[in-house]
Design a protein around this motif. Structure first.
Motif, PDB file in Angstrom:
ATOM      1  N   ALA A 165       3.394  -5.866  -4.725  1.00  0.00           N
ATOM      2  CA  ALA A 165       4.026  -6.562  -5.857  1.00  0.00           C
ATOM      3  C   ALA A 165       3.204  -7.750  -6.351  1.00  0.00           C
ATOM      4  O   ALA A 165       3.259  -8.109  -7.519  1.00  0.00           O
ATOM      5  CB  ALA A 165       5.433  -7.011  -5.475  1.00  0.00           C
ATOM      6  N   PHE A 166       2.433  -8.376  -5.444  1.00  0.00           N
ATOM      7  CA  PHE A 166       1.780  -9.636  -5.835  1.00  0.00           C
ATOM      8  C   PHE A 166       0.255  -9.639  -5.754  1.00  0.00           C
ATOM      9  O   PHE A 166      -0.385 -10.477  -6.373  1.00  0.00           O
ATOM     10  CB  PHE A 166       2.343 -10.800  -5.000  1.00  0.00           C
ATOM     11  CG  PHE A 166       3.776 -11.089  -5.313  1.00  0.00           C
ATOM     12  CD1 PHE A 166       4.112 -11.926  -6.369  1.00  0.00           C
ATOM     13  CD2 PHE A 166       4.790 -10.506  -4.582  1.00  0.00           C
ATOM     14  CE1 PHE A 166       5.433 -12.188  -6.687  1.00  0.00           C
ATOM     15  CE2 PHE A 166       6.125 -10.759  -4.878  1.00  0.00           C
ATOM     16  CZ  PHE A 166       6.450 -11.593  -5.930  1.00  0.00           C
ATOM     17  N   GLN A 167      -0.307  -8.780  -4.943  1.00  0.00           N
ATOM     18  CA  GLN A 167      -1.774  -8.742  -4.807  1.00  0.00           C
ATOM     19  C   GLN A 167      -2.358 -10.105  -4.425  1.00  0.00           C
ATOM     20  O   GLN A 167      -3.381 -10.536  -4.964  1.00  0.00           O
ATOM     21  CB  GLN A 167      -2.430  -8.224  -6.102  1.00  0.00           C
ATOM     22  CG  GLN A 167      -1.903  -6.871  -6.567  1.00  0.00           C
ATOM     23  CD  GLN A 167      -2.292  -5.713  -5.642  1.00  0.00           C
ATOM     24  OE1 GLN A 167      -3.299  -5.789  -4.961  1.00  0.00           O
ATOM     25  NE2 GLN A 167      -1.476  -4.684  -5.571  1.00  0.00           N
ATOM     26  N   ILE A 168      -1.671 -10.804  -3.546  1.00  0.00           N
ATOM     27  CA  ILE A 168      -2.200 -12.065  -3.000  1.00  0.00           C
ATOM     28  C   ILE A 168      -2.123 -11.974  -1.471  1.00  0.00           C
ATOM     29  O   ILE A 168      -1.469 -11.072  -0.948  1.00  0.00           O
ATOM     30  CB  ILE A 168      -1.420 -13.305  -3.521  1.00  0.00           C
ATOM     31  CG1 ILE A 168       0.092 -13.166  -3.203  1.00  0.00           C
ATOM     32  CG2 ILE A 168      -1.636 -13.508  -5.031  1.00  0.00           C
ATOM     33  CD1 ILE A 168       0.926 -14.377  -3.616  1.00  0.00           C
ATOM     34  N   PRO A 169      -2.782 -12.877  -0.739  1.00  0.00           N
ATOM     35  CA  PRO A 169      -2.722 -12.790   0.726  1.00  0.00           C
ATOM     36  C   PRO A 169      -1.285 -12.910   1.254  1.00  0.00           C
ATOM     37  O   PRO A 169      -0.498 -13.697   0.735  1.00  0.00           O
ATOM     38  CB  PRO A 169      -3.572 -13.987   1.180  1.00  0.00           C
ATOM     39  CG  PRO A 169      -4.494 -14.264   0.030  1.00  0.00           C
ATOM     40  CD  PRO A 169      -3.699 -13.947  -1.197  1.00  0.00           C
ATOM     41  N   ILE A 170      -0.985 -12.083   2.254  1.00  0.00           N
ATOM     42  CA  ILE A 170       0.351 -12.081   2.859  1.00  0.00           C
ATOM     43  C   ILE A 170       0.220 -12.405   4.347  1.00  0.00           C
ATOM     44  O   ILE A 170      -0.514 -11.723   5.067  1.00  0.00           O
ATOM     45  CB  ILE A 170       1.025 -10.681   2.726  1.00  0.00           C
ATOM     46  CG1 ILE A 170       0.996 -10.166   1.277  1.00  0.00           C
ATOM     47  CG2 ILE A 170       2.456 -10.724   3.273  1.00  0.00           C
ATOM     48  CD1 ILE A 170       1.836 -10.930   0.288  1.00  0.00           C
TER      49      ILE A 170
END
Lengths: 306, 306
Positions: free
Chosen positions: A104-109
């Motif tokens: 959903a966000f394409q950022i580090p998780i």
């Protein structure tokens, strides 16, 4: 702006928050927060995503941290890394938590257990600042524990499940068989909130007066567990939170009993003379979890952009 | 040439050895070795120094590693770092072990407990190669344990003393009160060599036949301890050495009992289906300690010349 998001995923509620970490990094300020009931992934997760998306579209989030109920797969080289694996909670079996949020966000998780999350929150901004080896224990519906060893969250084969350790148990003193469905009278079976309720036939542990023998017994079991943690891990501090520990008088009992059990064998002044600052409540109180989830986001960001 | 020295300092003997680490680092070859009785520092230490000096004068040693009986001070910022602090052994109280050796050689000195040393030996060249979180337990005159958590030796507040953990104890099944002078019936009190000797009135544990009930009871206690280690630390392997474990049949008993205790709660195939390769004897056998001391030297050298 350093805006990070956190999800504290509990069995009954999701706390989702967005926090700003100050430029010198020693403070976090919660900017927005919602609480969502934990029902099924199909219902709960989209609400969390919508909340973060509404912020992300105007103020980009740097990373999202997830501190969740489990069991979870923390092995980064496993094909199921980031999954909730076989939880008692229906609907969440083999749920790809990290994958869904990442998509959903394409950022580090960032991803860890709920208790490791709280531990990391206390490490960044609470009672474990500047320590490298400590544990965070929560005594409530279950007994969970996480922690850091030498500056890293404790993982290993999977992750610690200290709540289920086996402790001395004297059936002449306590003939209750324990409530753990796996082990009966392991620590969680003997000392969790539900075990207190069932043993003493009360609705909640807090119904029991301070001078009730329940509290001495509770302190006996927790002291055995903490002595074992000290002997096995050598932590620099034990932070204890959770519903049962709201009864503050119990801290003093546990400290005295832990010292008595250790009998001066571990010669360190923190244990011999300063146990009041060794077995302590969380400095962040009930916010340890959500602060921890934000700290996991911060870590994940640093890992991706060292 | 990569020549490193190691001292395995035990309560009854010092093993001093010099080893050559192969250029690809995956092998160590012992070049010279002596064994010195442990009497007093004034007698024992000069013999060790003379031995190393005779080699050092022709082939310079890169570093010396010390894996020693304790308790020891491992806190590098303490004024007593490198000391044996308050050992039961007379003559060694507050002995500045690192300082003395450092003064004689002016090369990097590694320092850790005897069991952490063995653990590091197994990590470098034995059963724990490529693991980052594991424990090494020795069951003999005492029960000691060391290990690594996420690639670093376990230290913390001081260092683990797992041998003294408290485990379930059923006085209806075993009315022996334990031999630990501090805790009576802690793990060491119930399951060390001397406890077996005293409980069953034999000269050494190895006098007891394989079908004697002593071994089932011993396996019960060790299984409780290992289950607790699994629940608290989540190690990837438990390596078990020491005199009592020379009785190889006991491994199978311990494995089965550990699985029974955990009741399938920790869902990992190593515990569920492959426990034979999870609870294992040391691959280096009785050499784990001296190999470990040499590995400590290698580490100390790397730290000084990164």
């Amino acid at each position: 702006m350093s805006i990070f998001a956190g999800i504290e995923a509990g069995g009954s509620k999701f706390v989702c928050a967005v926090g700003k970490i100050s430029s010198n990094k020693d403070k976090v300020e919660i900017k927005d927060k919602i609480i969502i009931p934990t029902t099924t992934p199909d219902e709960t997760i989209p609400q969390a995503i919508n909340f973060f998306q509404s912020i992300h579209s105007s103020t980009p989030l740097k990373a999202i941290g997830i501190a969740t109920f489990g069991p979870v797969d923390l092995n980064t080289s496993s094909p199921h890394y980031g999954y909730i694996t076989t939880p008692p909670k229906p609907g969440w079996k083999h749920y790809n938590f990290v994958g869904t949020i990442k998509e959903a966000f394409q950022i580090p998780i960032g991803f860890d257990t709920d208790v490791n999350g709280s531990a990391i929150g206390e490490y960044r901004w609470g009672a474990a600042k500047n320590l490298d080896t400590f544990i965070y224990v929560t005594v409530g519906t279950g007994i969970g524990a996480g922690g850091m060893s030498q500056g890293k969250p404790m993982h290993g084969l999977i992750h610690p499940e200290m709540g289920h350790m086996f402790i001395p148990y004297d059936s002449n003193k306590d003939n209750f068989l324990g409530v753990c469905p796996f082990h009966g009278n392991c620590l969680e079976g003997l000392a969790s909130g539900p075990s207190i309720q069932k043993r003493w036939n009360v609705k909640t542990a807090s119904d029991l007066p301070s001078d009730h023998p329940a509290w001495d017994l509770e302190a006996d079991y927790l002291a055995s567990a903490f002595a074992n943690c000290i002997l096995i891990l050598s932590p620099q501090k034990i932070i204890v939170g959770g519903g049962v520990m709201k009864r503050k008088e119990i801290f003093e009992k546990i400290r005295v009993k832990t010292q008595t059990l250790l009998s001066g064998y571990i010669k360190h002044e923190k244990l011999l003379n300063n146990i009041d600052s060794f077995i302590v409540p969380p400095a962040l109180g009930d916010d340890a979890g959500i602060f921890g989830a934000i700290a996991l986001a911060e870590q994940a960001f640093k890992k991706s952009y060292p």
